[in-house]
Design a protein around this motif. Sequence first.
Motif, mmCIF file in Angstrom:
data_model
loop_
_atom_site.group_PDB
_atom_site.id
_atom_site.type_symbol
_atom_site.label_atom_id
_atom_site.label_comp_id
_atom_site.label_asym_id
_atom_site.label_seq_id
_atom_site.Cartn_x
_atom_site.Cartn_y
_atom_site.Cartn_z
ATOM 1 N N ASP A 72 -41.646 101.154 -2.290
ATOM 2 C CA ASP A 72 -40.472 101.527 -1.794
ATOM 3 C C ASP A 72 -40.013 100.271 -1.214
ATOM 4 O OD1 ASP A 72 -38.121 102.228 -1.131
ATOM 5 O OD2 ASP A 72 -38.921 104.213 -0.089
ATOM 6 N N THR A 73 -38.776 99.610 -1.965
ATOM 7 C CA THR A 73 -38.392 98.342 -1.375
ATOM 8 C C THR A 73 -37.522 98.568 -0.126
ATOM 9 O OG1 THR A 73 -36.266 98.814 -2.647
ATOM 10 C CG2 THR A 73 -37.599 97.242 -3.763
ATOM 11 N N ASP A 74 -36.871 99.864 0.330
ATOM 12 C CA ASP A 74 -36.540 100.051 1.844
ATOM 13 C C ASP A 74 -37.467 100.164 2.705
ATOM 14 O OD1 ASP A 74 -33.977 100.228 0.521
ATOM 15 O OD2 ASP A 74 -34.325 102.165 -0.218
ATOM 16 N N LYS A 75 -38.880 100.513 2.291
ATOM 17 C CA LYS A 75 -39.893 100.757 3.307
ATOM 18 C C LYS A 75 -41.073 100.204 3.020
ATOM 19 C CE LYS A 75 -42.168 104.134 6.078
ATOM 20 N NZ LYS A 75 -42.494 105.863 6.073
ATOM 21 N N PRO A 76 -41.355 99.013 2.924
ATOM 22 C CA PRO A 76 -42.529 98.054 2.384
ATOM 23 C C PRO A 76 -43.835 98.775 3.096
ATOM 24 C CG PRO A 76 -40.958 96.400 3.456
ATOM 25 C CD PRO A 76 -40.431 98.058 3.670
ATOM 26 N N SER A 77 -44.735 98.816 2.092
ATOM 27 C CA SER A 77 -46.227 99.402 2.544
ATOM 28 C C SER A 77 -46.854 98.134 3.355
ATOM 29 C CB SER A 77 -46.855 99.408 1.484
ATOM 30 O OG SER A 77 -48.240 99.686 1.836
ATOM 31 N N LYS A 78 -47.573 98.902 4.509
ATOM 32 C CA LYS A 78 -48.264 97.996 5.428
ATOM 33 C C LYS A 78 -49.335 97.000 4.496
ATOM 34 C CE LYS A 78 -50.169 96.748 9.210
ATOM 35 N NZ LYS A 78 -49.401 95.457 10.162
ATOM 36 N N ARG A 79 -50.096 97.617 3.421
ATOM 37 C CA ARG A 79 -50.987 97.041 2.649
ATOM 38 C C ARG A 79 -50.146 95.828 1.849
ATOM 39 N NH1 ARG A 79 -53.371 102.257 -0.305
ATOM 40 N NH2 ARG A 79 -51.522 102.852 0.272
ATOM 41 N N ILE A 80 -49.085 95.930 1.389
ATOM 42 C CA ILE A 80 -48.213 94.878 0.758
ATOM 43 C C ILE A 80 -47.910 93.880 1.792
ATOM 44 C CG2 ILE A 80 -46.020 94.122 -0.435
ATOM 45 C CD1 ILE A 80 -46.103 97.161 -1.778
ATOM 46 N N GLU A 81 -47.671 94.358 3.137
ATOM 47 C CA GLU A 81 -47.483 93.176 4.177
ATOM 48 C C GLU A 81 -48.677 92.582 4.359
ATOM 49 O OE1 GLU A 81 -45.679 95.485 7.502
ATOM 50 O OE2 GLU A 81 -43.955 95.893 6.442
ATOM 51 N N LEU A 82 -49.709 93.057 4.341
ATOM 52 C CA LEU A 82 -50.834 92.242 4.834
ATOM 53 C C LEU A 82 -51.307 91.403 3.694
ATOM 54 C CD1 LEU A 82 -53.312 95.463 5.878
ATOM 55 C CD2 LEU A 82 -52.454 93.641 7.298
ATOM 56 N N PHE A 83 -51.279 91.685 2.454
ATOM 57 C CA PHE A 83 -51.285 90.883 1.296
ATOM 58 C C PHE A 83 -50.121 89.768 1.319
ATOM 59 C CE2 PHE A 83 -50.110 90.137 -3.352
ATOM 60 C CZ PHE A 83 -51.436 89.729 -3.654
ATOM 61 N N GLU A 84 -49.108 89.916 1.380
ATOM 62 C CA GLU A 84 -47.994 88.852 1.749
ATOM 63 C C GLU A 84 -48.362 88.032 2.755
ATOM 64 O OE1 GLU A 84 -44.519 91.051 1.560
ATOM 65 O OE2 GLU A 84 -44.373 91.056 -0.553
ATOM 66 N N GLN A 85 -48.885 88.420 4.034
ATOM 67 C CA GLN A 85 -49.081 87.622 5.099
ATOM 68 C C GLN A 85 -50.327 86.772 4.968
ATOM 69 O OE1 GLN A 85 -49.608 90.536 8.277
ATOM 70 N NE2 GLN A 85 -47.520 90.771 8.522
ATOM 71 N N ALA A 86 -51.274 87.119 4.337
ATOM 72 C CA ALA A 86 -52.615 86.389 3.713
ATOM 73 C C ALA A 86 -51.997 85.314 2.955
ATOM 74 C CB ALA A 86 -53.571 87.373 3.129
ATOM 75 N N LEU A 87 -51.174 85.512 2.127
ATOM 76 C CA LEU A 87 -50.687 84.582 1.128
ATOM 77 C C LEU A 87 -49.774 83.404 1.867
ATOM 78 C CD1 LEU A 87 -49.466 86.613 -1.893
ATOM 79 C CD2 LEU A 87 -51.440 84.911 -1.897
ATOM 80 N N GLU A 88 -49.085 84.119 2.737
ATOM 81 C CA GLU A 88 -48.348 83.022 3.677
ATOM 82 C C GLU A 88 -49.098 82.011 4.347
ATOM 83 O OE1 GLU A 88 -45.415 84.245 7.099
ATOM 84 O OE2 GLU A 88 -44.546 85.109 5.166
ATOM 85 N N ARG A 89 -50.371 82.756 5.019
ATOM 86 C CA ARG A 89 -51.240 81.873 5.653
ATOM 87 C C ARG A 89 -51.674 80.447 4.980
ATOM 88 N NH1 ARG A 89 -52.199 86.702 8.118
ATOM 89 N NH2 ARG A 89 -54.091 87.388 6.967
ATOM 90 N N ILE A 90 -51.628 80.608 3.395
ATOM 91 C CA ILE A 90 -52.343 79.635 2.749
ATOM 92 C C ILE A 90 -50.954 78.968 2.022
ATOM 93 C CG2 ILE A 90 -54.513 80.533 2.376
ATOM 94 C CD1 ILE A 90 -53.700 80.951 -0.585
ATOM 95 N N GLY A 91 -49.710 79.284 2.512
ATOM 96 C CA GLY A 91 -48.610 78.655 2.016
ATOM 97 C C GLY A 91 -48.211 79.058 0.462
ATOM 98 N N LYS A 92 -48.688 80.296 0.211
ATOM 99 C CA LYS A 92 -48.092 80.777 -1.110
ATOM 100 C C LYS A 92 -47.570 82.077 -1.279
ATOM 101 C CE LYS A 92 -50.967 77.675 -2.928
ATOM 102 N NZ LYS A 92 -50.476 76.498 -3.677
ATOM 103 N N LYS A 93 -47.004 82.275 -2.400
ATOM 104 C CA LYS A 93 -46.182 83.595 -2.289
ATOM 105 C C LYS A 93 -46.752 84.442 -3.669
ATOM 106 C CE LYS A 93 -41.917 82.697 -0.102
ATOM 107 N NZ LYS A 93 -41.117 83.446 0.265
#
Length: 129
Positions: A72-93
């Motif tokens: 849901d684009t209006d309410k992002p899932s916590k699991r997607i947020e965790l995934f995106e944060q892990a990628l962010e930590r290595i400078g990726k998307k």
Amino acid sequence: MIQQFIELGQGYGDVYELCELIETNEKRFHNAFLIISNKDDKKFASLAVVFKPVGESKFMPIYICREGIPYDTDKPSKRIELFEQALERIGKKAIPMDVKHSSFYSEKELFYNHLVGILRMNHFIPPMQ
């Protein structure tokens, strides 16, 4: 080059495992994908990461948590947020993609073969050699 999907589960533990793979294999990181599919007028997300082969190996693993996350684009899932944060930590998307739901295919293997074809065609993974 052999590209093969390795399916993890759909829960929080599996997403944490995928995030740990991202962070501990930063040097092998090739691409990540947020794959969106529709089923019964609902959207579901799959999280996937591709790693480069080890040494002289010709095996390129694609780890995936398949379609277990309501999207849901209006309410992002916590699991997607965790995934995106892990990628962010290595400078990726993650690269977003829309595909048909795996239930559209008569076998899960056909779904994965179709995804490999899409990834190769768009030069997200190397071609078959």
